[in-house]
Design a protein around this motif. Sequence first.
Motif, mmCIF file in Angstrom:
data_model
loop_
_atom_site.group_PDB
_atom_site.id
_atom_site.type_symbol
_atom_site.label_atom_id
_atom_site.label_comp_id
_atom_site.label_asym_id
_atom_site.label_seq_id
_atom_site.Cartn_x
_atom_site.Cartn_y
_atom_site.Cartn_z
ATOM 1 N N LEU A 34 0.824 -1.202 0.000
ATOM 2 C CA LEU A 34 0.000 0.000 0.000
ATOM 3 C C LEU A 34 0.865 1.263 0.000
ATOM 4 O O LEU A 34 0.536 2.246 -0.664
ATOM 5 C CB LEU A 34 -0.934 -0.004 1.209
ATOM 6 N N THR A 35 1.964 1.236 0.742
ATOM 7 C CA THR A 35 2.861 2.399 0.766
ATOM 8 C C THR A 35 3.400 2.695 -0.624
ATOM 9 O O THR A 35 3.488 3.861 -1.038
ATOM 10 C CB THR A 35 4.019 2.169 1.741
ATOM 11 N N SER A 36 3.743 1.642 -1.357
ATOM 12 C CA SER A 36 4.294 1.830 -2.703
ATOM 13 C C SER A 36 3.270 2.428 -3.659
ATOM 14 O O SER A 36 3.628 2.959 -4.708
ATOM 15 C CB SER A 36 4.799 0.492 -3.253
ATOM 16 N N GLN A 37 1.988 2.366 -3.308
ATOM 17 C CA GLN A 37 0.926 2.882 -4.164
ATOM 18 C C GLN A 37 0.410 4.246 -3.706
ATOM 19 O O GLN A 37 -0.613 4.721 -4.195
ATOM 20 C CB GLN A 37 -0.246 1.886 -4.170
ATOM 21 N N ALA A 38 1.123 4.894 -2.789
ATOM 22 C CA ALA A 38 0.626 6.125 -2.160
ATOM 23 C C ALA A 38 0.294 7.208 -3.175
ATOM 24 O O ALA A 38 -0.757 7.857 -3.076
ATOM 25 C CB ALA A 38 1.637 6.634 -1.139
ATOM 26 N N ASP A 39 1.163 7.442 -4.144
ATOM 27 C CA ASP A 39 0.911 8.506 -5.122
ATOM 28 C C ASP A 39 -0.363 8.225 -5.916
ATOM 29 O O ASP A 39 -1.197 9.117 -6.108
ATOM 30 C CB ASP A 39 2.101 8.644 -6.081
ATOM 31 N N GLU A 40 -0.505 6.999 -6.363
ATOM 32 C CA GLU A 40 -1.676 6.647 -7.167
ATOM 33 C C GLU A 40 -2.953 6.717 -6.335
ATOM 34 O O GLU A 40 -3.972 7.250 -6.788
ATOM 35 C CB GLU A 40 -1.512 5.246 -7.737
ATOM 36 N N LEU A 41 -2.910 6.204 -5.112
ATOM 37 C CA LEU A 41 -4.094 6.230 -4.258
ATOM 38 C C LEU A 41 -4.503 7.661 -3.929
ATOM 39 O O LEU A 41 -5.687 8.006 -3.941
ATOM 40 C CB LEU A 41 -3.830 5.439 -2.974
ATOM 41 N N ALA A 42 -3.508 8.498 -3.646
ATOM 42 C CA ALA A 42 -3.808 9.884 -3.290
ATOM 43 C C ALA A 42 -4.329 10.682 -4.472
ATOM 44 O O ALA A 42 -4.989 11.707 -4.281
ATOM 45 C CB ALA A 42 -2.560 10.550 -2.711
ATOM 46 N N SER A 43 -4.052 10.219 -5.689
ATOM 47 C CA SER A 43 -4.559 10.927 -6.865
ATOM 48 C C SER A 43 -6.059 10.738 -7.042
ATOM 49 O O SER A 43 -6.703 11.480 -7.788
ATOM 50 C CB SER A 43 -3.832 10.446 -8.130
#
Length: 665
Positions: A48-57
């Motif tokens: 989940l941490t590695s996906q932070a940018d995508e999730l926050a978008s």
Amino acid sequence: MKKKIYTLLLSLLMPLGMSAQGWPANYGGVMLQAFYWNSYDDTNWLVLTSQADELASAFDLIWIPQSGDCGGLSMGYDDCYWFPGHYNSSFGTEDQLKTMIQTFKSKGLKTIADVVINHRKSTNGWFGFPTESYRGTTYSMGPADVCKNDDGGKAKTEADRLGVTLGANDTGEGWDGMRDLDHTSENVQTTCKAYTKMLIDYFGYAGFRYDMVKGYKGEYTKLYNEYAQPEFSVGECWDGTTTIKNWINDTGKTSAAFDFQFKYVVRNATDKKDWTWLGKQNDNVNWPVINDADYRQYSVTFVENHDTEVRPDGSSNGPLRRDTLAANAYMLAMPGTPCVFLKHWLEYKNDIKSMIDVRKLAGITNTSTFSNMRSNARYYANLIKNGSAGVLQVVVGSDLATYVPNGYTKVLTGYHYAYYLPNTMEIAWADKSSGTYTEPFDVMLSAVSAQSGAQLVYTTNGSNPTASSTKAASGTKVRISANGTTTLKVGLLVGSTVSKVITRTYTIKEPEVFTIPDFCHIYAGETAAFFEAPLTWTSDVYAWAWGGSGSPNYTGGTWPGEKCTKIGTRDGKSVWKWKYTGSLTTKPSMIIFSNSGTPQTDDLTFTNGGYYTKEGLQGTVSTTGISPTLVLPQGEGVYYDLSGRRVEHPTKGLYIVNGKKILVK
């Protein structure tokens, strides 16, 4: 007199300082439920941490599993430890959890904790809860903190045997599984207050999702929220509308609640393939909470979650079985705070991002209003208004072409859904959200304008469009095909003036070479195939194989055929093997895989040893000459060792039998 005035002022100010907002009014954010049942791989803290940018978008809030140590592999609902030092869970370590939450926070993404305080797992006998310390204070629970009538009287029987005294009767519904906590106990209250405050102060959570809130009175949720002061609070009140609203009232409106009736109304419409059910009560009794303007702010809508989905063991409660995209499109257009299910996000990421883009452009919030424009079995149209920036019309159903609202421009469309924005918005729009794509695609450009002669101008090199840039009419599709990153800028051209320029950044990244898991094996003489099920396929996988000379059926002849064997997972997706065990010496020519009958794949050409996904054949598993077990009955065949010597009494090892290698175990 001055002392009395001071005391009066203090008494008036203290409740204001101690009030919790429950859920902000006019809130336009969207939440992600970042887990499903047994989502240990996809919901690992590092993943989940590695996906932070995508999730926050796309999202503003992310609800993660209960994060404490439960004493083994667990989704967290048999919670055991509450305080720091015991947060190495099934999803990662305590340090990884803190890093993830802080990373999310730095991107503008707030984390919601799953708070399980209705019950607690004991570690030593019926009443042996762990003793924990936090910031110099020791917290411990015992028999007096357990409800007197817990587990239908079994707790009292055990207490009598041990000669200990239990607490008061349960203030809510009981649950026969773990010890129900007595929230009238001052010790339970003190511990729960410290626990919830710790989640915010120590880990950095922004709010709570309270599990199983019908298990204790809502006044205790109020007590804990007023102490911990979360920005967001939502309860799992799995019940009818009246019960949900009464629970919200009992919390002093310090908490929102999941709108279960919204979920079931959507499920009714998709199950029955009749979209008029979106405008009906569930079970002729319950309207969605968002239908009541006084409670709309406290409605967290959803169309699927970890309890309603079909779990790996086959259990479920009103799952969404079809029209996933249309269900999400309807939810993301409507008031309330939408909560997207992780499986839906993983399956339809770019579609959902575009829906959220339109929602936020239109300024839809949890207190927006809505009205029905058209209701038909084939389609259903709602107008959502009083958004901060405009209004939005959503149409869902199998017949989208019949209803086209006047004075609106279609800005987004997909399988069984369409979004329309009013021409008075005067904007340029591109229907694909910024992000990473795996193959070339088309972007539909829209001129949302009431002005005659309005056009679009665009560039794909990152420069600002001018009146002399490439022109396009509303509805034009632009192909994004270059590998790497393309920056699309689109502006509204009226006369010679360009305005309302929007920017999209697209990255086309070719998918990595498909790697077949190394636990897949096909042995000499076997007729077999492998299937990697989509995340949304939660039931057993069945194979239906046929064809060849005389068109025989290799899977019993009764749909859906034969159940496959689950042999492992790849990237969180279940991998299944089908093996033919009949007497036919020919091989099938076609095969279908299904999720216990529905949904199913297309007709797939059979390749022996083929590794399939829903998209088709991905590769072939190499054949090994070694059989995994001894298949010959005792006395059949002649055994030779690998040097060619005959063996009369074979023990464990490799042998040659009838020209094939056999492993004797």
